[in-house]
Design an enzyme around this catalytic site. Structure first.
Site, PDB file in Angstrom:
ATOM      1  N   CYS A   1       0.868  -1.184   0.000  1.00 56.58           N
ATOM      2  CA  CYS A   1       0.000   0.000   0.000  1.00 56.58           C
ATOM      3  C   CYS A   1       0.900   1.228   0.000  1.00 56.58           C
ATOM      4  CB  CYS A   1      -0.986  -0.021   1.168  1.00 56.58           C
ATOM      5  SG  CYS A   1      -0.204  -0.002   2.793  1.00 56.58           S
TER       6      CYS A   1
ATOM      7  N   ASN B   1       2.326   1.489   4.261  1.00 54.68           N
ATOM      8  CA  ASN B   1       2.631   0.218   4.960  1.00 54.68           C
ATOM      9  C   ASN B   1       2.365   0.319   6.466  1.00 54.68           C
ATOM     10  OD1 ASN B   1       5.486  -1.980   5.571  1.00 54.68           O
ATOM     11  ND2 ASN B   1       3.422  -2.550   5.053  1.00 54.68           N
TER      12      ASN B   1
ATOM     13  N   CYS C   1      -1.353   0.775   7.328  1.00 57.70           N
ATOM     14  CA  CYS C   1      -2.783   0.452   7.467  1.00 57.70           C
ATOM     15  C   CYS C   1      -3.160  -0.788   6.647  1.00 57.70           C
ATOM     16  CB  CYS C   1      -3.666   1.632   7.050  1.00 57.70           C
ATOM     17  SG  CYS C   1      -3.507   3.076   8.124  1.00 57.70           S
ATOM     18  N   ARG C   2      -3.289  -0.624   5.327  1.00 53.50           N
ATOM     19  CA  ARG C   2      -3.878  -1.700   4.514  1.00 53.50           C
ATOM     20  C   ARG C   2      -2.964  -2.901   4.312  1.00 53.50           C
ATOM     21  NH1 ARG C   2      -5.163   2.209  -0.310  1.00 53.50           N
ATOM     22  NH2 ARG C   2      -3.249   3.079   0.591  1.00 53.50           N
ATOM     23  N   SER C   3      -1.710  -2.666   3.908  1.00 51.33           N
ATOM     24  CA  SER C   3      -0.881  -3.844   3.598  1.00 51.33           C
ATOM     25  C   SER C   3      -0.449  -4.641   4.830  1.00 51.33           C
ATOM     26  CB  SER C   3       0.298  -3.490   2.685  1.00 51.33           C
ATOM     27  OG  SER C   3       1.180  -2.574   3.274  1.00 51.33           O
TER      28      SER C   3
ATOM     29  N   ASP D   1      -7.985   3.911   0.885  1.00 50.66           N
ATOM     30  CA  ASP D   1      -7.080   4.397   1.927  1.00 50.66           C
ATOM     31  C   ASP D   1      -7.899   4.890   3.122  1.00 50.66           C
ATOM     32  OD1 ASP D   1      -5.287   5.819   3.461  1.00 50.66           O
ATOM     33  OD2 ASP D   1      -4.396   6.897   1.773  1.00 50.66           O
TER      34      ASP D   1
HETATM   35  P1  4NP Z   1      -1.777   2.852   4.058  1.00 49.12           P
HETATM   36  O1  4NP Z   1      -2.430   4.197   4.624  1.00 49.12           O
HETATM   37  O2  4NP Z   1      -1.223   3.177   2.682  1.00 49.12           O
HETATM   38  O3  4NP Z   1      -2.930   1.889   3.995  1.00 49.12           O
HETATM   39  O4  4NP Z   1      -0.703   2.430   5.036  1.00 49.12           O
HETATM   40  C1  4NP Z   1      -1.754   5.421   4.673  1.00 49.12           C
HETATM   41  C2  4NP Z   1      -0.839   5.652   5.659  1.00 49.12           C
HETATM   42  C3  4NP Z   1      -0.202   6.879   5.742  1.00 49.12           C
HETATM   43  C4  4NP Z   1      -0.500   7.874   4.818  1.00 49.12           C
HETATM   44  C5  4NP Z   1      -1.419   7.629   3.814  1.00 49.12           C
HETATM   45  C6  4NP Z   1      -2.043   6.394   3.743  1.00 49.12           C
HETATM   46  N1  4NP Z   1       0.131   9.147   4.933  1.00 49.12           N
HETATM   47  O5  4NP Z   1      -0.256  10.070   4.174  1.00 49.12           O
HETATM   48  O6  4NP Z   1       1.023   9.326   5.762  1.00 49.12           O
END
Ligand code: 4NP
Length: 157
Positions: free
Chosen positions: A9, A12, A14-16, A127
């Site tokens: 994702c 790294n 939340c989703r992955s 996201d």
């Molecule tokens: P992820 O979510 O891609 O599912 O881990 C996010 C985590 C952090 C951010 C965006 C999405 N960020 O903008 O810091």
């Protein structure tokens, strides 16, 4: 031979890492842990070394999934060689992964998580970072469904 799976994702956190934990849980329950190597990474290095987002962790643990991995950025020079399946969560992830691919073999390893959905018709795992509780629950709903579908697909190969 072990099948090697890398979930991707943006951050790294939340989703992955959730996909990693959900898929690890599913293969363990089916006594297939020995058949898989499972990891996750981000297209960005923004959260390098950090544990998963605490909101994501607290939603996941309620379903029995413990998020333990630390964030790292994908390294195309090692990860495209090491993994057989590189599975992105959304179209932006896919775009970055495709731009990192060094050749046709690398490109052929790139998949989108929702392509394996069984029940849901979403074409991305959205996201959840800037949203509320419902977004985190949706991530887990989509991942539980698509990880089941992915396992079925892999076992047919
Ligand atoms: P992820 O979510 O891609 O599912 O881990 C996010 C985590 C952090 C951010 C965006 C999405 N960020 O903008 O810091």
């Amino acid at each position: 031979m072990k099948k090697r799976v890398l979930f991707i994702c943006l951050g790294n956190i939340c989703r992955s890492p959730s996909a990693e934990a959900v898929f690890t849980g599913i293969v363990k329950e089916k006594r297939l842990s020995e058949e898989f190597e499972i990891d996750s990474a981000g297209t960005s290095g923004w959260h390098e070394g950090e544990p998963a987002d605490r909101r994501m962790k607290s939603h996941a643990i309620k379903r029995g999934f413990k998020l333990t991995s630390l964030s790292r950025q994908i390294n195309p020079d090692t990860d495209f060689d090491r993994f057989d399946f590189i599975i992105g969560m959304d179209d932006a992830n896919l775009q970055v992964l495709k731009s990192m691919a060094r050749n046709k073999d690398d490109l052929a390893k790139i998949y989108k998580m929702t392509d394996f959905s069984k029940e849901y018709t979403y074409d991305e795992v959205p996201d959840p970072y800037y949203g509320g509780d419902a977004g985190f629950e949706l991530v887990l709903d989509l991942l539980e469904d698509a990880c089941e579908g992915f396992l079925e697909t892999v076992l047919e190969i």
